[in-house]
Design a protein around this motif. Structure first.
Motif, PDB file in Angstrom:
ATOM      1  N   ASP A 251       0.876  -1.162   0.000  1.00  0.00           N
ATOM      2  CA  ASP A 251       0.000   0.000   0.000  1.00  0.00           C
ATOM      3  C   ASP A 251       0.926   1.228   0.000  1.00  0.00           C
ATOM      4  OD1 ASP A 251       0.838   0.514   2.612  1.00  0.00           O
ATOM      5  OD2 ASP A 251      -1.037  -0.132   3.534  1.00  0.00           O
ATOM      6  N   PRO A 252       0.373   2.445  -0.079  1.00  0.00           N
ATOM      7  CA  PRO A 252       1.273   3.603  -0.239  1.00  0.00           C
ATOM      8  C   PRO A 252       2.324   3.731   0.854  1.00  0.00           C
ATOM      9  CG  PRO A 252      -0.962   4.226  -0.789  1.00  0.00           C
ATOM     10  CD  PRO A 252      -1.039   2.824  -0.243  1.00  0.00           C
ATOM     11  N   ALA A 253       2.043   3.237   2.055  1.00  0.00           N
ATOM     12  CA  ALA A 253       3.009   3.338   3.159  1.00  0.00           C
ATOM     13  C   ALA A 253       3.892   2.096   3.272  1.00  0.00           C
ATOM     14  CB  ALA A 253       2.266   3.570   4.479  1.00  0.00           C
ATOM     15  N   GLY A 254       3.767   1.179   2.323  1.00  0.00           N
ATOM     16  CA  GLY A 254       4.435  -0.118   2.450  1.00  0.00           C
ATOM     17  C   GLY A 254       5.959  -0.022   2.476  1.00  0.00           C
ATOM     18  N   ARG A 255       6.547  -0.576   3.495  1.00  0.00           N
ATOM     19  CA  ARG A 255       7.995  -0.510   3.670  1.00  0.00           C
ATOM     20  C   ARG A 255       8.416  -1.734   4.474  1.00  0.00           C
ATOM     21  NH1 ARG A 255      10.973   4.793   6.340  1.00  0.00           N
ATOM     22  NH2 ARG A 255      13.115   4.106   6.010  1.00  0.00           N
ATOM     23  N   LEU A 256       9.520  -2.346   4.099  1.00  0.00           N
ATOM     24  CA  LEU A 256       9.969  -3.497   4.873  1.00  0.00           C
ATOM     25  C   LEU A 256      11.485  -3.584   4.905  1.00  0.00           C
ATOM     26  CD1 LEU A 256      10.962  -5.841   2.721  1.00  0.00           C
ATOM     27  CD2 LEU A 256       8.536  -6.364   2.607  1.00  0.00           C
ATOM     28  N   LEU A 257      11.955  -4.276   5.927  1.00  0.00           N
ATOM     29  CA  LEU A 257      13.364  -4.587   6.057  1.00  0.00           C
ATOM     30  C   LEU A 257      13.557  -6.002   5.524  1.00  0.00           C
ATOM     31  CD1 LEU A 257      15.989  -3.401   7.415  1.00  0.00           C
ATOM     32  CD2 LEU A 257      15.495  -4.984   9.279  1.00  0.00           C
ATOM     33  N   LEU A 258      14.480  -6.143   4.580  1.00  0.00           N
ATOM     34  CA  LEU A 258      14.828  -7.456   4.042  1.00  0.00           C
ATOM     35  C   LEU A 258      16.180  -7.861   4.607  1.00  0.00           C
ATOM     36  CD1 LEU A 258      14.470  -9.808   1.954  1.00  0.00           C
ATOM     37  CD2 LEU A 258      15.699  -8.343   0.330  1.00  0.00           C
ATOM     38  N   LEU A 259      16.227  -9.024   5.241  1.00  0.00           N
ATOM     39  CA  LEU A 259      17.469  -9.532   5.832  1.00  0.00           C
ATOM     40  C   LEU A 259      17.778 -10.889   5.237  1.00  0.00           C
ATOM     41  CD1 LEU A 259      16.744  -8.869   9.618  1.00  0.00           C
ATOM     42  CD2 LEU A 259      18.069  -7.435   8.052  1.00  0.00           C
ATOM     43  N   GLY A 260      19.059 -11.157   4.993  1.00  0.00           N
ATOM     44  CA  GLY A 260      19.410 -12.471   4.489  1.00  0.00           C
ATOM     45  C   GLY A 260      20.893 -12.738   4.624  1.00  0.00           C
ATOM     46  N   GLY A 261      21.241 -13.957   4.315  1.00  0.00           N
ATOM     47  CA  GLY A 261      22.642 -14.340   4.337  1.00  0.00           C
ATOM     48  C   GLY A 261      22.772 -15.840   4.212  1.00  0.00           C
ATOM     49  N   GLU A 262      24.012 -16.289   4.019  1.00  0.00           N
ATOM     50  CA  GLU A 262      24.231 -17.737   4.024  1.00  0.00           C
ATOM     51  C   GLU A 262      23.960 -18.256   5.420  1.00  0.00           C
ATOM     52  OE1 GLU A 262      27.985 -18.961   2.419  1.00  0.00           O
ATOM     53  OE2 GLU A 262      27.509 -18.158   0.427  1.00  0.00           O
ATOM     54  N   PRO A 263      23.229 -19.362   5.526  1.00  0.00           N
ATOM     55  CA  PRO A 263      22.908 -19.880   6.864  1.00  0.00           C
ATOM     56  C   PRO A 263      24.166 -19.994   7.721  1.00  0.00           C
ATOM     57  CG  PRO A 263      21.680 -21.062   5.208  1.00  0.00           C
ATOM     58  CD  PRO A 263      22.627 -20.156   4.463  1.00  0.00           C
ATOM     59  N   PHE A 264      24.050 -19.549   8.958  1.00  0.00           N
ATOM     60  CA  PHE A 264      25.198 -19.480   9.860  1.00  0.00           C
ATOM     61  C   PHE A 264      25.321 -20.827  10.545  1.00  0.00           C
ATOM     62  CE2 PHE A 264      27.669 -17.876  13.466  1.00  0.00           C
ATOM     63  CZ  PHE A 264      28.491 -16.951  12.847  1.00  0.00           C
ATOM     64  N   ALA A 265      26.401 -21.542  10.238  1.00  0.00           N
ATOM     65  CA  ALA A 265      26.481 -22.945  10.651  1.00  0.00           C
ATOM     66  C   ALA A 265      26.951 -23.135  12.092  1.00  0.00           C
ATOM     67  CB  ALA A 265      27.426 -23.692   9.704  1.00  0.00           C
TER      68      ALA A 265
END
Ligand code: MN
Length: 302
Positions: A230-244
């Motif tokens: 929606d017009p206010a839509g905002r998100l934080l995307l986090l990722g990485g190689e799984p930490f073993a």
């Protein structure tokens, strides 16, 4: 796989800041090397103490401070003193040991609304005790996501051709995605696992509508992520190689063994290793005492 919701728990940080804590959580310690995720606000801090996190220590991790609204002043035992504002990154590498404080500017000098995120990145075994350091990155690359103004400001790592200059020690990505009313496909690294936290408005993630404050784990093997906001839509995307590596996490410390954590605690209590944080105008100068270690042995989280 489908989306898997991560429910937050409430916690208090410093004297007065109430946060929603998503990581670590039961059944999930990390997303890539991201091992801690707090979301706070938007809070009216015009009156009252605002954020008052007095000097406290860290080892074995990096802290990421990211504001959506407002201002916070960082001070650390290296002598850094840095105001942070929205769109800027504060990245502190604790490594072998650092102490810092984070406080709102004095009343009358602070923006009225405080809204932000505090994250930790676990340092991998072979690099978990570098010299401590602090980076302020006022300019970060922005990826145009090609759909009606949607864009991603890249805090760490690389997304959609934009690469952050911030120093990280494992394959990792973190981005603040302004979706707005657009519908876009965001390219992802399929070797990474990912999670999203909706920080504004409502965003349909892979067709699943998520409101502000919703967090979802997305798993691995995704090459793209569909978002519609929606017009206010905002998100934080986090990722990485799984930490073993299994992590022993306690208080402000990330380590590999109970002994390592106990030693860090003893050093803080004795005034060793971490150095001193300068005065905090308008705030508390008292260092935060370590809580007692829990009875029984600290065990690795998996
Ligand atoms: Mn801290």
């Amino acid at each position: 796989m489908t989306l898997s919701a991560i429910a937050p728990r409430r916690a208090t940080v410093g004297e007065s800041t109430t946060v929603s804590r998503y990581l670590p959580t039961r059944g999930r310690t990390t997303v890539g090397a991201w091992c801690f995720l707090d979301h706070y606000g938007p809070d009216d801090v015009d009156a009252g103490p605002g954020m008052q996190v007095a000097p406290h220590p860290h080892v074995g991790l990096q802290t990421v401070t990211w504001l959506l609204h407002g201002e916070v002043v960082h001070r650390d035992s290296l002598g850094s003193e840095q105001a942070i504002r929205p769109g800027q990154l504060n990245l502190m590498t604790a490594g072998s040991g650092i102490a810092h404080a984070e406080t709102s500017p004095p009343p009358g000098e602070r923006p009225p609304v405080l809204h932000g995120l505090q994250l930790w990145v676990a340092l991998p075994g072979e690099r978990r005790a570098p010299d401590p350091g602090f980076e302020h990155r006022p300019e970060l690359p922005v990826a145009d996501l090609g759909g009606g103004g949607a864009r991603a400001r890249v805090l760490v790592g690389e997304l959609a051709g934009a690469r952050s200059p911030a120093t990280v020690h494992s394959p990792l990505v973190g981005a603040d995605v302004t979706v707005g009313g657009a519908r876009v496909e965001v390219p992802l690294d399929p070797d990474h696992e990912h999670a999203v936290l909706v920080a504004g408005g409502t965003v349909a993630v892979e067709g699943v509508s998520l409101g502000t404050g919703s967090c979802a784990y997305l798993g691995r093997r995704r090459r793209r992520l569909s978002l519609a906001g929606d017009p206010a839509g905002r998100l934080l995307l986090l990722g990485g190689e799984p930490f073993a590596e299994p992590l022993v996490m306690w208080w402000n410390f990330v380590g590999r063994s109970a002994e390592e954590i106990a030693e860090a605690r003893a050093d803080w209590e004795a005034g060793r290793r971490f150095g001193d944080v300068g005065g905090v105008p308008g705030g508390s100068t008292a260092r935060v005492p370590a809580p007692p270690l829990p009875p029984g042995r600290l065990r690795p989280r998996r």
